[in-house]
Design an enzyme around this catalytic site. Structure first.
Site, PDB file in Angstrom:
ATOM      1  CG  ASP A 285      24.883 -14.102   0.866  1.00  0.00           C
ATOM      2  OD1 ASP A 285      25.092 -12.945   1.278  1.00  0.00           O
ATOM      3  OD2 ASP A 285      24.336 -14.347  -0.240  1.00  0.00           O
TER       4      ASP A 285
ATOM      5  CB  ALA B  19       9.827  -8.798  -6.464  1.00  0.00           C
TER       6      ALA B  19
ATOM      7  CB  SER C  27      16.734 -14.896  -6.513  1.00  0.00           C
ATOM      8  OG  SER C  27      17.299 -14.448  -5.348  1.00  0.00           O
ATOM      9  CB  SER C  28      13.985 -12.589 -11.490  1.00  0.00           C
ATOM     10  OG  SER C  28      14.497 -11.286 -11.369  1.00  0.00           O
TER      11      SER C  28
ATOM     12  CD  GLU D 188      23.723 -11.085  -9.860  1.00  0.00           C
ATOM     13  OE1 GLU D 188      23.296 -12.126 -10.378  1.00  0.00           O
ATOM     14  OE2 GLU D 188      22.994 -10.274  -9.283  1.00  0.00           O
TER      15      GLU D 188
ATOM     16  CG  ASP E 142      20.137 -14.443  -4.167  1.00  0.00           C
ATOM     17  OD1 ASP E 142      19.824 -14.757  -3.002  1.00  0.00           O
ATOM     18  OD2 ASP E 142      20.264 -13.265  -4.554  1.00  0.00           O
TER      19      ASP E 142
HETATM   20  C1  GLA Z   1      20.724 -10.339  -2.267  1.00  0.00           C
HETATM   21  C2  GLA Z   1      22.057 -10.987  -2.628  1.00  0.00           C
HETATM   22  C3  GLA Z   1      22.330 -12.189  -1.718  1.00  0.00           C
HETATM   23  C4  GLA Z   1      22.183 -11.826  -0.238  1.00  0.00           C
HETATM   24  C5  GLA Z   1      20.879 -11.060   0.003  1.00  0.00           C
HETATM   25  C6  GLA Z   1      20.766 -10.515   1.399  1.00  0.00           C
HETATM   26  O1  GLA Z   1      19.684 -11.220  -2.549  1.00  0.00           O
HETATM   27  O2  GLA Z   1      22.049 -11.404  -3.967  1.00  0.00           O
HETATM   28  O3  GLA Z   1      23.620 -12.705  -1.995  1.00  0.00           O
HETATM   29  O4  GLA Z   1      23.291 -11.113   0.221  1.00  0.00           O
HETATM   30  O5  GLA Z   1      20.717  -9.974  -0.892  1.00  0.00           O
HETATM   31  O6  GLA Z   1      20.683 -11.550   2.311  1.00  0.00           O
END
Ligand code: GLA
Length: 390
Positions: A41, A126, A129-130, A163, A175
Site C-alpha cells: 500500500d 493481532a 486492524s483494530s 495515525e 486498513d
Molecule cells: C499494516 C499497515 C498497512 C499495511 C500492512 C502491510 O497493517 O497499517 O498500511 O502496510 O501493515 O501490508
C-alpha cells in the site's frame, strides 16, 4: 434473525446506564483481514483485503459544549478531551480519538462535542486492524455529531492522517480504506495510488479463515518503518517515484548497485503487486484454487524477501496447508506475530479448524484462535434498537 454481536449490545446498555437514555447513534466499523497484497500500500500498489465480521462499536449522542467524553468498555477507562485544546499524551486508545479530531480540524471541519461508549471484538495487536476500526468508528461519530459530509475515501485518508501525524505510525492506507469501504460478501481490490476500489465477489463455497498464532511482538513499528525506508531507497535507486512503477526486469538490471537487502525488499513488493492483480483476476473468474496458490507464494516472499514472518506464523501456515480443503495460506498484515489467513472450502471448515488447532499446539505449544469470517460491509450507522428489540 442473527443475534446482535456482544459489543453492540454492551455499548448500548452502558450508554443507557451512564446517560439515562438511549444513544442517538450506533456505529459499527469493521476490522479486516488481507487476502493478498502485503506491504504494497505505501508503495502505491494494490491490496485485496476483506472487512471482517468483528468490529469496533460506538454508541453515541450529542453533548453540549466542546468536549468529547468516551467510556472504553474493554480497557476499561473513560477519557474526556476538549476539541479546542487537543494535547498529545502518552500512547493509549484515546490518542486515536484525539488524532481523528485533530485530522478533521486540520482539514477545516467544524466539530461538535459528543459522548459515547466504545467496545469491540477485533483482537488488539493481532494484525486485524483494530486501530483502523477505532479510527473509522470515531470519524463516523464525529461526522454524525457535527453533521459532516461522509465520503469513505476522504475519511479513510483522515484516519491514516490521524495515525501518521498524531499517533506516529507510518502506516499505509489499506486498513482505513477497507474499514471505510468494505462490501459484504466481497474482497476489495484497492489501487493505493488512485484509491480506485473494485469489489470482487468471494466464491460461495469458500471461506476466509483467520488463524491467530497467539503471538504478538512489540517491535512491529520500528521494523515496519525500516521496511518502508528500504522500499523508498529501492525506488530512488531504480529511478521511480514508487515501487509500483518498477518491474522485476528493472530490478535485475539494477541489481549490481543495490544492497542485497534492499534488492530483496523490492523483489517482494514488485512480485506481490503482480500476485495481487493475478489474485483479483482469479477471484473474478471464480478460481479460488489459483488464489490459494498465489497466497502460498506471497507467504514465501514475505518470509524470505521481506523477512516479516516468524517461526510461529510459518508453523501455522504449514499446518494449515497440510489439511484437506485448504487452498492456500499466508501470514497477513504487518507480521512479526499475529494472524495468518487461509482459504478453505466450506465443506471442510470444521475438520480444518480442529486439526489446525491440534497440530499447531503440537508444533508450537500454543493455542491458535480460529475465526471463520464473513466478508462484512464497511463502517455503518446501525439501528440502535434492532428489529425484534433487545
Ligand atoms: C499494516 C499497515 C498497512 C499495511 C500492512 C502491510 O497493517 O497499517 O498500511 O502496510 O501493515 O501490508
Amino acid at each position: 434473525m442473527t443475534a446482535r454481536p456482544a459489543p453492540a449490545r454492551a455499548v448500548v446498555a452502558a450508554y443507557r446506564e451512564r446517560y439515562g437514555e438511549a444513544p442517538h447513534w450506533l456505529v459499527r466499523a469493521p476490522g479486516r483481514v488481507n487476502l493478498i497484497g502485503e506491504y504494497t500500500d505505501f508503495n502505491e500498489g494494490f491490496v485485496l483485503p476483506v472487512a471482517i465480521d468483528r468490529a469496533v462499536w460506538v454508541a453515541a449522542g450529542p453533548r453540549a459544549g466542546r468536549e468529547v467524553e468516551v467510556l472504553a468498555l474493554d480497557v476499561p477507562a473513560s477519557a474526556t478531551f476538549d476539541l479546542d485544546r487537543l494535547t498529545r499524551d502518552a500512547p493509549s486508545w484515546v490518542e486515536y480519538l484525539k488524532g481523528c479530531a485533530w485530522a478533521l480540524q486540520e482539514q477545516g471541519h467544524a466539530l461538535a462535542g459528543w459522548q459515547g461508549v466504545v467496545a469491540g471484538d477485533v483482537p488488539a495487536g493481532a494484525g486485524l486492524s483494530s486501530s483502523a476500526a477505532l479510527e473509522l468508528a470515531t470519524l463516523r461519530a464525529f461526522a454524525l455529531a457535527g453533521n459532516l459530509p461522509w465520503s469513505p475515501t476522504a475519511m479513510a485518508r483522515l484516519g491514516q492522517r490521524a495515525e501518521n501525524g498524531w499517533v506516529g505510525v507510518a502506516c499505509g492506507i489499506m486498513d482505513q480504506m477497507i474499514s471505510a469501504a468494505g462490501e459484504s460478501g466481497h474482497a476489495l481490490l484497492i489501487d493505493c495510488r488512485s484509491l480506485t476500489l473494485e469489489p470482487v465477489p468471494l466464491p460461495r463455497d469458500v471461506r476466509v479463515v483467520i488463524l491467530d498464532s497467539a503471538t504478538r511482538r512489540g517491535l512491529v513499528d520500528s521494523a515496519y518503518n525500516e521496511r518502508r525506508a528500504q522500499c523508498e531507497a529501492a525506488a530512488r535507486a531504480l529511478g521511480v517515484g514508487a515501487l509500483r512503477d518498477a518491474t522485476l526486469a528493472m530490478l535485475e538490471r539494477a541489481a549490481g548497485h543495490l544492497e542485497a537487502v534492499v534488492h530483496r525488499r523490492a523483489r517482494h513488493v514488485i512480485s506481490e503487486n503482480d500476485r495481487t492483480l493475478q489474485a483479483a483476476a482469479a477471484l473474478r473468474a471464480g478460481d479460488a484454487t489459483a488464489v490459494g496458490a498465489l497466497m502460498d507464494s506471497s507467504h514465501a516472499s514475505l518470509r524470505d524477501d521481506l523477512e516479516v514472518s516468524t517461526p510461529a506464523l510459518d508453523a501455522l501456515v504449514t499446518v494449515a496447508r497440510g489439511e484437506p480443503g485448504c487452498l492456500g495460506a499466508r501470514m497477513t498484515g504487518a507480521g512479526f506475530g499475529g494472524c495468518a489467513v487461509a482459504l478453505v472450502t466450506a465443506s471442510h471448515i470444521d475438520a480444518f479448524a480442529e486439526a489446525v488447532r491440534q497440530k499447531y499446539r503440537t508444533a508450537s505449544g500454543r493455542e491458535a484462535m480460529i475465526y471463520v469470517s464473513q466478508a462484512a460491509g464497511g463502517v455503518a450507522v446501525e439501528p440502535v434498537a434492532p428489529h425484534g428489540g433487545e
